[in-house]
Enzyme design. Sequence first.
Site, PDB file in Angstrom:
ATOM      1  N   GLY A  63      47.921  43.245  38.586  1.00 19.93           N
ATOM      2  CA  GLY A  63      46.971  43.492  38.830  1.00 19.93           C
ATOM      3  C   GLY A  63      46.101  42.046  38.951  1.00 19.93           C
ATOM      4  N   ASP A  80      53.017  44.352  31.405  1.00 20.52           N
ATOM      5  CA  ASP A  80      54.489  45.407  31.014  1.00 20.52           C
ATOM      6  C   ASP A  80      54.946  46.178  32.365  1.00 20.52           C
ATOM      7  OD1 ASP A  80      52.191  46.796  32.239  1.00 20.52           O
ATOM      8  OD2 ASP A  80      52.167  47.583  29.179  1.00 20.52           O
ATOM      9  N   ILE A  86      45.246  40.781  31.377  1.00 21.12           N
ATOM     10  CA  ILE A  86      43.833  40.164  31.379  1.00 21.12           C
ATOM     11  C   ILE A  86      43.535  40.594  29.442  1.00 21.12           C
ATOM     12  CG2 ILE A  86      42.450  41.481  32.609  1.00 21.12           C
ATOM     13  CD1 ILE A  86      40.833  39.351  33.757  1.00 21.12           C
ATOM     14  N   ASP A  87      43.947  41.367  29.266  1.00 21.23           N
ATOM     15  CA  ASP A  87      43.923  42.409  27.663  1.00 21.23           C
ATOM     16  C   ASP A  87      44.305  42.494  27.266  1.00 21.23           C
ATOM     17  OD1 ASP A  87      42.217  43.769  29.775  1.00 21.23           O
ATOM     18  OD2 ASP A  87      43.613  45.823  29.791  1.00 21.23           O
ATOM     19  N   ARG A  93      42.043  48.817  28.951  1.00 24.23           N
ATOM     20  CA  ARG A  93      42.600  50.294  28.553  1.00 24.23           C
ATOM     21  C   ARG A  93      42.803  50.255  27.157  1.00 24.23           C
ATOM     22  NH1 ARG A  93      44.194  52.009  33.408  1.00 24.23           N
ATOM     23  NH2 ARG A  93      45.794  53.606  32.922  1.00 24.23           N
ATOM     24  N   GLU A 129      36.898  49.717  28.824  1.00 22.07           N
ATOM     25  CA  GLU A 129      36.620  49.847  29.381  1.00 22.07           C
ATOM     26  C   GLU A 129      37.907  51.683  29.354  1.00 22.07           C
ATOM     27  OE1 GLU A 129      39.752  49.470  33.212  1.00 22.07           O
ATOM     28  OE2 GLU A 129      40.196  48.337  31.807  1.00 22.07           O
ATOM     29  N   TYR A 151      35.804  43.170  38.431  1.00 22.88           N
ATOM     30  CA  TYR A 151      36.905  43.077  39.201  1.00 22.88           C
ATOM     31  C   TYR A 151      36.213  41.177  39.613  1.00 22.88           C
ATOM     32  CZ  TYR A 151      38.667  47.253  40.407  1.00 22.88           C
ATOM     33  OH  TYR A 151      39.930  48.302  40.529  1.00 22.88           O
ATOM     34  N   ILE A 194      35.684  39.210  37.485  1.00 20.83           N
ATOM     35  CA  ILE A 194      36.154  37.965  36.334  1.00 20.83           C
ATOM     36  C   ILE A 194      37.419  38.436  36.370  1.00 20.83           C
ATOM     37  CG2 ILE A 194      36.706  38.221  34.350  1.00 20.83           C
ATOM     38  CD1 ILE A 194      34.528  39.395  33.018  1.00 20.83           C
TER      39      ILE A 194
END
Length: 457
Positions: free
Chosen positions: A105, A197, A226-227, A272, A326, A379, A381
């Site tokens: 992503g 990952d 991003i997480d 996530r 999320e 999206y 961001i």
Amino acid sequence: MSEAAPHLDLVGPPPTSAGTAPDLSIETLGPGRIVSPLEPLLHARRTSEHYVDEDDRVLLDDTVAGIAARGGRLEDLPGMEPCGPRRSIFFDPSKTRAGIVTCGGLCPGLNDVIAGLVRSLTYHYKVRRVIGFRNGYQGFVPAYGHDVVELTPDSVRDIPVDGGTVLGTSRGHQDPEEIVDCLENTHVNVLFVVGGDGSMRGAMEIARVVRERGLRIAVVGIPKTIDNDIPYIDQSFGFQTAFVLASDAIRAARVEAKSTANGVGLVKLMGRHSGFIACYAALARSDADVVLIPEVPFALEGDGGLLAHVRRRVAERGHAVVVVAEGAGQDLVATGPTVADASGNARLTDIGPYLRRRIVDDFEAAGIETAVRYIDPSYAIRSVPANPYDSVYCTRLSQAAVHAAMSGRTAMVVGRYRRRFVHIPMRLAVSRRNQVDPHGDLWMSVLESTGQPPQLA
């Protein structure tokens, strides 16, 4: 129907034992026998507060309790290789060809990493050819028909002003044998993989095939998420940009909620499995009344549940703001068997609209008029350029990756740990997820900021 309150086992201190130390050794293609073009910069440098010499290590533990739990001799304490140029390198720059691929992503900073890799390879090591593979791992596979991109300092000079990746990206597994075939055919002996990952697992497979064929190709990763969920890394690139913009969404939700009678703002953010963006964005604005993250389960019903808490906040203050990651509350919304996406990740049920509906229904049942303003900036961001902090971070990561690859390191990623830039084996970078610790000081700060109870149950 009322949900049963989940069992929340969050009480009590975490274990103090340091446990078994992970294997922090870094695979190499061989000893460095070529004097580095950067050797003159290193001649007089020694480990200091601001620099770690290549022969030194960055300790895994940074507390007295952690070190004491290890026991043994000082030289046996687990430590990581520091990043940075080596005095001797493995690859002859004049005969080196480098390749770059971006996977997964979007994330702020991808173009900064590409530009940083090209500049460091070209200016510092005088590598004569750098190519980019289009659209992730698909770019190596002949069946997709993607051409390669010649990358030069001139061609990448202005790409950081745009979000996304100039090389394109894709998700999903590709045959590592075909990928290594392509590396051989294009005479690439240094490959940089920028991805999460799943991409790093793919890079490990590439390194495995390279090893089995007896080839001298370095595979080095710049982890992207991003997480911020990669272990042994303080923060991933793009994270700062993400939570700054996410905090703007929280501010907007607060303005909307305050502008209507009994208003509720609901913001769904990325995360996530890890709630770092939700936590940092909420702390940046201090506008949130409750933060919900995957690491801390919660109940909707009951006097101690989320719905009652939101109603109380609205009664006390006239409005409320709820921030949800999320991946939070998936136990409340799961409707059937888990389905995986192209990257092998479980598809999440959308918690945002579900919470919006439940909050509206709860207020109606209580006879209270309300307006719930729902914002999902995810999206928007992911696709923006990196902010200056992340741009600098991307540049330093790309430089560290080039130094590692030219010295013959492989099957490893670069990152910052305890504020030091270090080499991390790929197998460790994908061994688990970095998550918000319900016993840690970050979550404590969130609870202090929002005033929410430790358990919504």
